[in-house]
Design an enzyme around this catalytic site. Structure first.
Site, mmCIF file in Angstrom:
data_model
loop_
_atom_site.group_PDB
_atom_site.id
_atom_site.type_symbol
_atom_site.label_atom_id
_atom_site.label_comp_id
_atom_site.label_asym_id
_atom_site.label_seq_id
_atom_site.Cartn_x
_atom_site.Cartn_y
_atom_site.Cartn_z
ATOM 1 N N ALA A 53 0.866 -1.182 0.000
ATOM 2 C CA ALA A 53 0.000 0.000 0.000
ATOM 3 C C ALA A 53 0.898 1.226 0.000
ATOM 4 O O ALA A 53 2.050 1.165 0.432
ATOM 5 C CB ALA A 53 -0.897 -0.024 1.233
ATOM 6 N N GLY A 93 0.784 -5.013 0.976
ATOM 7 C CA GLY A 93 -0.406 -5.118 0.137
ATOM 8 C C GLY A 93 -0.142 -5.812 -1.183
ATOM 9 O O GLY A 93 -1.044 -6.411 -1.763
ATOM 10 N N GLU A 112 -0.441 -9.338 -0.436
ATOM 11 C CA GLU A 112 -1.856 -9.619 -0.140
ATOM 12 C C GLU A 112 -2.688 -9.684 -1.427
ATOM 13 O O GLU A 112 -3.547 -10.549 -1.569
ATOM 14 C CB GLU A 112 -2.395 -8.543 0.815
ATOM 15 C CG GLU A 112 -1.789 -8.696 2.207
ATOM 16 C CD GLU A 112 -2.067 -7.519 3.119
ATOM 17 O OE1 GLU A 112 -2.096 -6.376 2.629
ATOM 18 O OE2 GLU A 112 -2.248 -7.740 4.333
ATOM 19 N N GLU A 116 4.861 -4.880 7.144
ATOM 20 C CA GLU A 116 4.126 -3.815 7.832
ATOM 21 C C GLU A 116 4.659 -3.550 9.233
ATOM 22 O O GLU A 116 4.705 -2.415 9.701
ATOM 23 C CB GLU A 116 2.628 -4.166 7.914
ATOM 24 C CG GLU A 116 1.913 -4.110 6.573
ATOM 25 C CD GLU A 116 1.968 -5.410 5.772
ATOM 26 O OE1 GLU A 116 2.812 -6.287 6.090
ATOM 27 O OE2 GLU A 116 1.167 -5.542 4.831
HETATM 28 C C1 LIG Z 1 -1.332 -2.987 3.334
HETATM 29 C C2 LIG Z 1 -0.376 -2.294 3.976
HETATM 30 C C3 LIG Z 1 -0.639 -1.700 5.287
HETATM 31 C C4 LIG Z 1 0.953 -2.125 3.364
HETATM 32 O O1 LIG Z 1 1.171 -2.628 2.305
HETATM 33 S S1 LIG Z 1 2.138 -1.177 4.154
HETATM 34 C C5 LIG Z 1 3.500 -1.116 3.001
HETATM 35 C C6 LIG Z 1 4.321 -2.379 3.018
HETATM 36 N N1 LIG Z 1 5.429 -2.281 2.119
HETATM 37 C C7 LIG Z 1 6.661 -1.875 2.507
HETATM 38 O O2 LIG Z 1 6.889 -1.568 3.656
HETATM 39 C C8 LIG Z 1 7.740 -1.843 1.423
HETATM 40 C C9 LIG Z 1 8.257 -0.426 1.217
HETATM 41 N N2 LIG Z 1 9.280 -0.368 0.216
HETATM 42 C C10 LIG Z 1 10.560 -0.803 0.438
HETATM 43 O O3 LIG Z 1 10.890 -1.315 1.489
HETATM 44 C C11 LIG Z 1 11.569 -0.589 -0.637
HETATM 45 O O4 LIG Z 1 11.048 0.396 -1.533
HETATM 46 C C12 LIG Z 1 11.919 -1.858 -1.450
HETATM 47 C C13 LIG Z 1 10.657 -2.522 -1.987
HETATM 48 C C14 LIG Z 1 12.674 -2.844 -0.572
HETATM 49 C C15 LIG Z 1 12.784 -1.469 -2.680
HETATM 50 O O5 LIG Z 1 13.877 -0.716 -2.267
HETATM 51 P P1 LIG Z 1 14.738 0.131 -3.346
HETATM 52 O O6 LIG Z 1 15.018 -0.735 -4.525
HETATM 53 O O7 LIG Z 1 15.857 0.724 -2.622
HETATM 54 O O8 LIG Z 1 13.734 1.252 -3.894
HETATM 55 P P2 LIG Z 1 13.269 2.570 -3.124
HETATM 56 O O9 LIG Z 1 14.200 3.686 -3.448
HETATM 57 O O10 LIG Z 1 13.005 2.301 -1.679
HETATM 58 O O11 LIG Z 1 11.845 2.807 -3.840
HETATM 59 C C16 LIG Z 1 11.723 3.470 -5.096
HETATM 60 C C17 LIG Z 1 10.618 4.523 -4.958
HETATM 61 O O12 LIG Z 1 9.399 3.844 -4.672
HETATM 62 C C18 LIG Z 1 8.824 4.377 -3.494
HETATM 63 N N3 LIG Z 1 8.123 3.305 -2.771
HETATM 64 C C19 LIG Z 1 8.507 2.023 -2.594
HETATM 65 N N4 LIG Z 1 7.601 1.357 -1.861
HETATM 66 C C20 LIG Z 1 6.611 2.240 -1.596
HETATM 67 C C21 LIG Z 1 5.392 2.166 -0.872
HETATM 68 N N5 LIG Z 1 4.953 1.012 -0.335
HETATM 69 N N6 LIG Z 1 4.636 3.267 -0.775
HETATM 70 C C22 LIG Z 1 5.014 4.417 -1.357
HETATM 71 N N7 LIG Z 1 6.156 4.560 -2.050
HETATM 72 C C23 LIG Z 1 6.940 3.477 -2.164
HETATM 73 C C24 LIG Z 1 10.002 4.886 -2.697
HETATM 74 O O13 LIG Z 1 9.570 5.837 -1.739
HETATM 75 C C25 LIG Z 1 10.850 5.467 -3.794
HETATM 76 O O14 LIG Z 1 10.311 6.708 -4.158
HETATM 77 P P3 LIG Z 1 11.269 8.016 -4.246
HETATM 78 O O15 LIG Z 1 12.199 7.695 -5.380
HETATM 79 O O16 LIG Z 1 10.323 9.121 -4.536
HETATM 80 O O17 LIG Z 1 11.970 8.102 -2.956
#
Ligand SMILES: C=C(C)C(=O)SCCNC(=O)CCNC(=O)[C@H](O)C(C)(C)COP(=O)(O)OP(=O)(O)OC[C@H]1O[C@@H](n2cnc3c(N)ncnc32)[C@H](O)[C@@H]1OP(=O)(O)O
Length: 285
Positions: A93, A136, A139, A159
């Protein structure tokens, strides 16, 4: 609300008959975050927010649900394939969208409750997962009927690491898919699972080199689409009973659906074709 414009479709490298199929979609809504293609009887939906690794914001999820609900009632569609990019199926998400939400916002807005409509599609849906399927993203993949993974796929429920817990069904579906011990460990630690482990543990049906994942999913969706549509839907419903209700109730549901197939012409045709050693001609009757 979505505006009524032309749907975004890709016609590159497609046979003419397929392009005609795609053209039949052009009266629907236009989308900013997903691509919709019709390949014969297969609807291919591609998450397309590359800059955010396909993070699932509200606009994207609304578009996905709009496209899916339209295509689910299109008798020319036999099955769906849902995919993302080679780097990310979906990284969860959208954290930027939800970071400032309060409890009242989420509770009053019934936040994420609409996601479940993916699991209520009548037509089968195959998730073709390359790269990250996190939070998400994992999911949504689990809401699909079959998951095919590329060898670079990573599944996880991170999460807990960003101060929340799964909200799109992760605590329920991951346990059913891989068992409590590993699911609990992943959900409590945020640890990711490789494609190979996902295959061993039953989360995914098959693993392919990442370049082949989508093509293999389309191939399977085409095969499913070649069968009687009514029977495919009945079989999916019956399998989901096993997944969602107790065994006895599920067995009864299956038996009644099985009996129901004997009221259809397609059952007569399918069995006659077997006996006569020819290809069946299913007409969804
Ligand atoms: C249903 C619920 C509650 C949920 O899903 S909560 C969210 C759960 N997901 C997460 O926590 C994963 C979040 N993302 C990450 O940990 C990392 O992006 C990864 C997937 C490991 C990849 O890492 P990297 O390859 O270094 O890429 P990274 O630079 O972090 O991401 C590229 C861009 O995508 C964006 N991005 C990645 N995941 C995102 C997310 N879930 N929401 C919003 N933006 C996201 C990130 O902010 C970045 O944007 P910017 O260039 O503007 O800074």
């Amino acid at each position: 609300m979505l505006s009524l414009r032309r749907i975004a479709v890709t016609t590159r490298n497609l046979p003419f008959s397929t392009i005609q199929g795609i053209r039949s979609l052009t009266t629907k809504a236009s989308y900013n975050n997903i691509l919709v293609e019709k390949r014969g009887k297969v609807a291919l939906l591609t998450l397309n927010r590359p800059k955010a690794l396909n993070a699932l914001n509200s606009e994207l999820m609304n578009e996905l649900q709009d496209a899916m609900s339209t295509l689910d009632t299109d008798s020319g569609v036999g099955a769906f394939v849902l995919t993302g990019s080679e780097k990310a199926f979906a990284a969860g998400a959208d954290i930027k969208e939800m970071s400032s939400k309060t409890f009242v916002d989420t509770y009053k807005g019934n936040w994420l409750s609409n996601w479940g409509s993916i699991s209520r599609l009548r037509k089968p849906i195959i998730a073709a997962v390359n790269g990250y399927a996190l939070g998400g993203g994992c999911e949504v993949a689990m809401m699909c009927d079959i998951i095919y993974a590329g060898d670079n796929a990573r599944f996880g429920q991170p999460e807990i690491t960003i101060g929340t817990i799964p909200g799109g069904g992760g605590t329920q579906r991951l346990i059913r898919a891989i068992g409590k011990a590993r699911a609990m460990e992943m959900i409590l630690t945020g640890e990711q699972m490789t494609a190979e482990e996902a295959l061993r543990s039953g989360l995914v049906a098959k693993v392919f080199p990442k370049e082949e994942t989508v093509a293999k999913a389309i191939e399977t969706a085409e095969k499913i689409s070649s069968f009687s549509q009514n029977h495919v839907i009945m079989a999916k419903e019956a399998v989901n009973q096993a997944y969602e209700v107790g065994l006895q109730q599920g067995l009864l549901f299956e038996l009644r659906s099985f009996w129901t197939t004997f009221a259809t012409e397609d059952q007569k045709e399918g069995m006659a074709a077997f006996i006569e050693k020819r290809k069946p001609n299913f007409r969804d009757q």
